[in-house]
Design a protein around this motif. Sequence first.
Motif, PDB file in Angstrom:
ATOM      1  N   VAL A 368     -19.624   0.809  43.863  1.00 56.09           N
ATOM      2  CA  VAL A 368     -19.865   1.381  42.641  1.00 56.09           C
ATOM      3  C   VAL A 368     -19.176   2.298  42.192  1.00 56.09           C
ATOM      4  N   ILE A 369     -18.225   2.064  41.108  1.00 56.45           N
ATOM      5  CA  ILE A 369     -17.181   3.077  40.797  1.00 56.45           C
ATOM      6  C   ILE A 369     -17.506   3.908  39.634  1.00 56.45           C
ATOM      7  N   ALA A 370     -17.891   5.125  39.321  1.00 51.46           N
ATOM      8  CA  ALA A 370     -18.008   6.093  38.244  1.00 51.46           C
ATOM      9  C   ALA A 370     -17.057   6.497  37.530  1.00 51.46           C
ATOM     10  N   ILE A 371     -16.700   6.374  36.235  1.00 45.30           N
ATOM     11  CA  ILE A 371     -15.395   6.867  35.529  1.00 45.30           C
ATOM     12  C   ILE A 371     -16.094   8.025  34.681  1.00 45.30           C
ATOM     13  N   VAL A 372     -15.781   9.186  34.893  1.00 47.10           N
ATOM     14  CA  VAL A 372     -16.264  10.185  34.026  1.00 47.10           C
ATOM     15  C   VAL A 372     -15.456  10.999  33.510  1.00 47.10           C
ATOM     16  N   GLY A 373     -15.454  12.100  32.579  1.00 50.83           N
ATOM     17  CA  GLY A 373     -14.432  12.871  32.015  1.00 50.83           C
ATOM     18  C   GLY A 373     -14.918  13.363  30.825  1.00 50.83           C
ATOM     19  N   ALA A 377     -10.758  11.082  27.253  1.00 51.01           N
ATOM     20  CA  ALA A 377     -10.045  11.351  28.534  1.00 51.01           C
ATOM     21  C   ALA A 377      -9.384   9.919  28.858  1.00 51.01           C
ATOM     22  N   GLY A 378      -9.969   8.826  28.313  1.00 53.25           N
ATOM     23  CA  GLY A 378      -9.541   7.619  28.437  1.00 53.25           C
ATOM     24  C   GLY A 378     -10.175   6.477  29.199  1.00 53.25           C
ATOM     25  N   LYS A 379     -11.586   7.006  29.575  1.00 57.83           N
ATOM     26  CA  LYS A 379     -12.488   6.497  30.251  1.00 57.83           C
ATOM     27  C   LYS A 379     -12.753   4.642  30.006  1.00 57.83           C
ATOM     28  N   SER A 380     -13.055   4.507  28.723  1.00 62.33           N
ATOM     29  CA  SER A 380     -13.355   3.132  28.055  1.00 62.33           C
ATOM     30  C   SER A 380     -11.868   2.368  28.222  1.00 62.33           C
ATOM     31  N   THR A 381     -10.708   2.852  27.594  1.00 64.64           N
ATOM     32  CA  THR A 381      -9.475   2.385  27.625  1.00 64.64           C
ATOM     33  C   THR A 381      -8.949   2.129  28.953  1.00 64.64           C
ATOM     34  N   LEU A 382      -9.450   2.619  29.940  1.00 67.03           N
ATOM     35  CA  LEU A 382      -9.105   2.253  31.322  1.00 67.03           C
ATOM     36  C   LEU A 382      -9.811   0.821  31.804  1.00 67.03           C
ATOM     37  N   LEU A 383     -10.823   0.533  31.462  1.00 68.62           N
ATOM     38  CA  LEU A 383     -11.488  -0.567  31.509  1.00 68.62           C
ATOM     39  C   LEU A 383     -11.349  -1.703  30.406  1.00 68.62           C
ATOM     40  N   ILE A 487     -28.412  -6.667  28.820  1.00 67.95           N
ATOM     41  CA  ILE A 487     -28.365  -6.581  30.500  1.00 67.95           C
ATOM     42  C   ILE A 487     -28.736  -8.111  30.928  1.00 67.95           C
ATOM     43  N   ALA A 488     -29.697  -8.789  30.227  1.00 70.31           N
ATOM     44  CA  ALA A 488     -29.965 -10.276  30.464  1.00 70.31           C
ATOM     45  C   ALA A 488     -28.763 -11.190  30.296  1.00 70.31           C
ATOM     46  N   ARG A 489     -28.116 -10.954  29.414  1.00 70.07           N
ATOM     47  CA  ARG A 489     -26.946 -11.471  28.870  1.00 70.07           C
ATOM     48  C   ARG A 489     -25.937 -11.637  30.024  1.00 70.07           C
ATOM     49  N   ALA A 490     -25.729 -10.101  30.726  1.00 63.77           N
ATOM     50  CA  ALA A 490     -24.833  -9.912  31.783  1.00 63.77           C
ATOM     51  C   ALA A 490     -25.233 -10.573  33.072  1.00 63.77           C
ATOM     52  N   VAL A 491     -26.475 -10.568  33.329  1.00 59.01           N
ATOM     53  CA  VAL A 491     -27.190 -11.123  34.462  1.00 59.01           C
ATOM     54  C   VAL A 491     -26.568 -12.695  34.457  1.00 59.01           C
ATOM     55  N   LEU A 492     -26.941 -13.302  33.317  1.00 57.87           N
ATOM     56  CA  LEU A 492     -26.777 -14.951  33.144  1.00 57.87           C
ATOM     57  C   LEU A 492     -25.244 -15.093  33.507  1.00 57.87           C
ATOM     58  N   ARG A 493     -24.554 -14.339  33.106  1.00 61.77           N
ATOM     59  CA  ARG A 493     -22.896 -14.377  33.352  1.00 61.77           C
ATOM     60  C   ARG A 493     -22.735 -14.416  34.909  1.00 61.77           C
ATOM     61  N   ASN A 494     -23.615 -13.354  35.602  1.00 63.03           N
ATOM     62  CA  ASN A 494     -23.198 -13.383  37.070  1.00 63.03           C
ATOM     63  C   ASN A 494     -21.911 -13.359  37.405  1.00 63.03           C
ATOM     64  N   PRO A 495     -21.319 -11.687  37.064  1.00 65.01           N
ATOM     65  CA  PRO A 495     -20.026 -11.647  37.157  1.00 65.01           C
ATOM     66  C   PRO A 495     -19.506 -11.154  38.431  1.00 65.01           C
ATOM     67  N   SER A 496     -18.446 -11.136  38.838  1.00 65.02           N
ATOM     68  CA  SER A 496     -17.722 -10.500  39.711  1.00 65.02           C
ATOM     69  C   SER A 496     -17.445  -9.049  39.564  1.00 65.02           C
ATOM     70  N   ILE A 497     -17.290  -8.678  38.461  1.00 66.88           N
ATOM     71  CA  ILE A 497     -16.999  -7.137  37.870  1.00 66.88           C
ATOM     72  C   ILE A 497     -17.941  -6.884  36.776  1.00 66.88           C
ATOM     73  N   LEU A 498     -18.774  -5.999  37.008  1.00 66.15           N
ATOM     74  CA  LEU A 498     -19.647  -5.502  35.846  1.00 66.15           C
ATOM     75  C   LEU A 498     -19.271  -4.170  35.336  1.00 66.15           C
ATOM     76  N   ILE A 499     -19.189  -3.939  34.101  1.00 63.80           N
ATOM     77  CA  ILE A 499     -18.815  -2.680  33.294  1.00 63.80           C
ATOM     78  C   ILE A 499     -19.860  -2.161  32.480  1.00 63.80           C
ATOM     79  N   LEU A 500     -20.262  -1.151  33.057  1.00 66.53           N
ATOM     80  CA  LEU A 500     -21.238  -0.453  32.402  1.00 66.53           C
ATOM     81  C   LEU A 500     -20.671   0.888  31.456  1.00 66.53           C
ATOM     82  N   ASP A 501     -20.837   0.904  30.030  1.00 64.01           N
ATOM     83  CA  ASP A 501     -20.040   1.639  29.436  1.00 64.01           C
ATOM     84  C   ASP A 501     -21.189   2.533  28.692  1.00 64.01           C
TER      85      ASP A 501
END
Length: 587
Positions: A368-373, A377-383, A487-501
């Motif tokens: 779990v990697i947190a992006i703060v600033g 600062a460019g947090k959302s752009t990074l992802l 969140i349920a929508r994301a659960v259904l996708r069962n992703p390898s990468i999860l982005i919580l913005d």
Amino acid sequence: MKSISTLSLVSRLLKYGWKYKLLIAVAIAIMTVLAAIDRGRTILIKPILDEIPKTGDLEKLKDYALIALGLSIPLFIFKYAKEYLTSYLIQHIIVDIRNKVCEQIVNLPMRFFHSRRYGDIISRTTNDVNTMQPAFSFFFDDAIFQPLLMVAAIGLMFYVNWKLGLIVTLLYPIYLIPTVMLAKKLRKARRKSLEKLGDVTETMMQIYSGIRIVKAFNMENDEVDEYKTRNKSFLKKLMAAMRKKALSESLVELFIGLAAGVLMFISGWLIVKGEISAGGIVLFALALGMIYASVRTITVSYNKMQDAAAGCERVFELLDMHTTYSQEDGTVELSHIKGGVEYRNVSFAYDTQPVLQNVNLKAVPGEVIAIVGRSGAGKSTLLDLLCRFYDVVDGEILLDGIETRQLKRSSLLANIAIVSQEVFLFNTTIAENIRYGRRDATKDEIIAAAKTANIHDFIMTLEKGYDAIVGERGAKLSGGQRQKISIARAVLRNPSILILDEATSQLDTESEKQVQAALNNLMGLDTLTNSRKGRITFVIAHRLSTVINADRIIVLENGRIVETGRHADLLEHGGVYAGLYKTQVIT
């Protein structure tokens, strides 16, 4: 916006009709027969006036009447066929263009939406597409049928007297030249009015979408005044176009008056010389009236086409833009991410101002990697770069060692799910909003996802359960309920990468706790052992208390990574993160 020539416009419009070439051929054949019957039946006037009064042959008169009556039946049939086929053709082309515009817009790069006003986009997809209809009506109806009627009428004139027919044929170009010149000016003026109409649409959209703020600040009158100002500006440009349109359509009266005067003199001279009979002059007058009607109809239609040309240009400009992945989609399929994500010397700018500079970052499954600033600062752009909403300016992003531009877009995004602070729900059922995460999901899978997101119990309290309509943008639900559905929508996708913005930034404390529990389920977090399953989770957070347990915290400052570490280590370091955290704690 660059204007396109009339020839190019004709080519583009006819291209859309090519799909229906057989139908067009049938329509042209029907129009030809219709024009021949409609104009040809008037030829009966000449023998009726020239012969019947002399012979008194009422049987012959009866025969002529029966012929005229009999022709009305095929006229009815061919007229109906012509009207239905041209309407069918035009409406199907318009629907094709609407579909094409929709397909084009959803595939345009995010840069397009970053720099364009939504009001202008909506205006192009609704107002401008609707204005294209007169252009198709001109090319596939009036531009074919009216000339056929004119040719048939001129044929009648040649039948009466070749000299009169030749004069009419030579007079027509005198009218045509100024009409074409005025049409070019009309198109330019209409294009300006459509641009102003986009401003009007934008203003109305802002008022409606921000109505709560408008009322809260008592700005109703100010917003109405702003709308009136934009509308007045649109009206001014529109009336400039209408003046040119009125002048163009009035020219036909001048032309007909000129032609009528010349022809009256010549026809009178021919009567005196005995070269034309009474029946001939009546038939000639009828043919002249037919030409007048056709000239007037085609002039009005041509001006409408030029009026529509401005809308066509704006629609074609949209359709000609390069779509996101039309030329840049990769070929490599990515089934599941096993090796992780790596940013290598990544830099990015929206325009000329750098947003990210020389970013290097690695993440492996289970982290779990947190992006703060600070803001900006460019947090959302990074992802956003990871999702290929934008492509990097310099450097590269790799998944399992493969550069993202080499991956097929569909397989890349199939491995990613996003839960953002601005939840968007479609105005459909709860089940369909959850199924958006995976279109082939079964009802049982949707229910299982809802349970993981801690929203199932609430759904079952609703009268229609999973079939309940959520309203526009989920207006019938609370913020926490909307977030749990996302969140349920994301659960259904069962992703390898999860982005919580900033997924909980707009919730109250109680809702945040409930949503955070659902997010823990989504991240695969075991709250007893604090261990995580093989999913890479990126958490963008402004509220630092939500990322204390992250495996790593990345601190961005002016587009650069300035600190990396766990919460305790960064506090001990006393840098940017410690300053941000202390500010929030004190606040």
